[in-house]
Design an enzyme around this catalytic site. Structure first.
Site, mmCIF file in Angstrom:
data_model
loop_
_atom_site.group_PDB
_atom_site.id
_atom_site.type_symbol
_atom_site.label_atom_id
_atom_site.label_comp_id
_atom_site.label_asym_id
_atom_site.label_seq_id
_atom_site.Cartn_x
_atom_site.Cartn_y
_atom_site.Cartn_z
ATOM 1 N N LYS A 43 0.838 -1.208 0.000
ATOM 2 C CA LYS A 43 0.000 0.000 0.000
ATOM 3 C C LYS A 43 0.879 1.267 0.000
ATOM 4 C CE LYS A 43 -3.704 -2.522 2.244
ATOM 5 N NZ LYS A 43 -4.359 -2.919 3.497
ATOM 6 N N ASP A 100 -10.761 2.698 4.158
ATOM 7 C CA ASP A 100 -11.016 1.262 4.008
ATOM 8 C C ASP A 100 -12.516 0.995 3.887
ATOM 9 O OD1 ASP A 100 -8.833 -0.438 3.804
ATOM 10 O OD2 ASP A 100 -8.417 -0.436 5.954
ATOM 11 N N GLN A 116 -4.118 -1.691 9.743
ATOM 12 C CA GLN A 116 -4.007 -3.006 9.111
ATOM 13 C C GLN A 116 -4.559 -4.087 10.037
ATOM 14 O OE1 GLN A 116 -2.898 -3.570 5.860
ATOM 15 N NE2 GLN A 116 -3.602 -5.655 6.233
#
Ligand code: NAP
Length: 292
Positions: free
Chosen positions: A52, A119, A96
């Site tokens: 990412k 997200d 994460q």
């Protein structure tokens, strides 16, 4: 059979984003900035976060990776989230997952400012998605929609079968495929580990989205001729044929089904790269203030 090439499509999207970043800079705007929090040193999480960060560099975004030790307390983690929430120069924040067991993932997710939740996991953004309001769509389902859109796969009136009901893939996917839009307008069946007669259901699918995490679970006996298959699964298995000593397998037996389907996403190179591209897209949307 047409391959839904996630690698190529994600590169196209990244180029489009990079062009937008250039024009933001040209007009004196602020460079989009994604911040990621990584707790502990789990190998897979490390790989995903690094990918990412690398993708941010590729499109010209700023990125910050905050590494916290496995021993971090929930209070310390929440403080870190709050700091980023309050930082006007940061557009997107991802934590994460999975987190170590002593940390409550839902509490941490809820602590993220929905405006920075690129997200798309925050309950308020999930709610907005369900109501078809503008929001950040969860990156993996959003990447699948984008692939179906760019390859002009006809979804209207089709029977879409989703295997797996996770919060991040299966459940949102089923909602999005049923929406009154393109891609969408499907009649959706959401299946899971308690589903009876799964094979009968998958055999009636025009679009089959597989996200259960069991390698090569779907074979040619379970599908009908002409189905479009989206393989979300990623399982790492040992291999003596690769330099690294391992390879990635999807939830679909690609070799077995490839001559029976109309479209298919490969693993690797299908859904995976699209997920990262859509995370970047959400960060750009946030930087441009297009939703909130
Ligand atoms: P998950 O949380 O691992 O859950 C798996 C789902 O599959 C559950 O809903 C489970 O049912 C269902 N399931 C398990 N065995 C089944 C069976 N025999 N028949 C029908 N359903 C069954 O799901 P996930 O997080 O969505 O991950 C799924 C896979 O996608 C994993 O391989 C993961 O690595 C991969 N993934 C890939 C990406 C990407 O970017 N490509 C992103 C996310 C995930 P129950 O609910 O009843 O337990």
């Amino acid at each position: 059979m047409i391959i839904l090439d996630g690698k190529k499509t994600s590169n196209d999207i990244k180029e489009e984003i990079a062009d937008e970043v250039k024009s933001i800079i040209f007009s004196g705007g602020r460079i989009p900035h994604l911040s990621a929090i990584l707790v502990g040193n789990d190998g897979a999480s490390e790989t995903y976060v690094n990918a990412k960060v690398k993708a941010c560099e590729k499109v010209g975004f700023k990125s910050t990776l905050i590494r916290l030790p496995n021993s971090v307390t929930e209070k310390e983690l929440l403080l870190e989230v709050e700091k980023i929430n309050n930082n006007q120069n940061i557009d997107g924040l991802i934590v994460q997952l999975p987190l170590p067991n002593h940390l409550d993932e839902m509490k941490v997710t809820e602590a993220i400012d929905p405006k920075k939740d690129v997200d798309g996991f925050h309950p308020s953004n999930i709610g907005r998605m369900c109501l078809n309001l503008p929001t950040y769509l969860p990156a993996t389902p959003s990447g699948i929609l984008e692939l179906l859109k760019r390859y002009e796969v006809n979804t209207s009136g089709k029977h879409c079968v989703v295997i797996g009901r996770s919060h991040i893939v299966g459940s949102p996917m089923s909602i999005l495929m049923a929406r009154n839009s393109f891609p969408g307008n499907c009649t959706v069946t959401l299946t899971h580990s308690r589903t009876e007669n799964l094979k009968e259901i998958t055999k009636s699918a025009d679009i089959l989205i597989v996200a259960l995490g069991k390698s090569e679970f779907i074979n040619s006996d379970m599908i009908k001729e002409g189905v479009c298959i989206i393989d979300v699964g990623i399982t790492r298995v040992k291999s003596d044929k690769t330099k690294s000593g391992w390879k990635l397998l999807g939830d679909v037996n690609f070799e077995d089904v490839k001559n029976k389907c109309s479209y298919i996403t490969p693993v690797p190179g299908g859904v995976g790269p699209m997920t990262i591209a859509m995370l970047l897209q959400n960060t750009l949307i946030s930087a441009k203030g297009e939703i909130f």
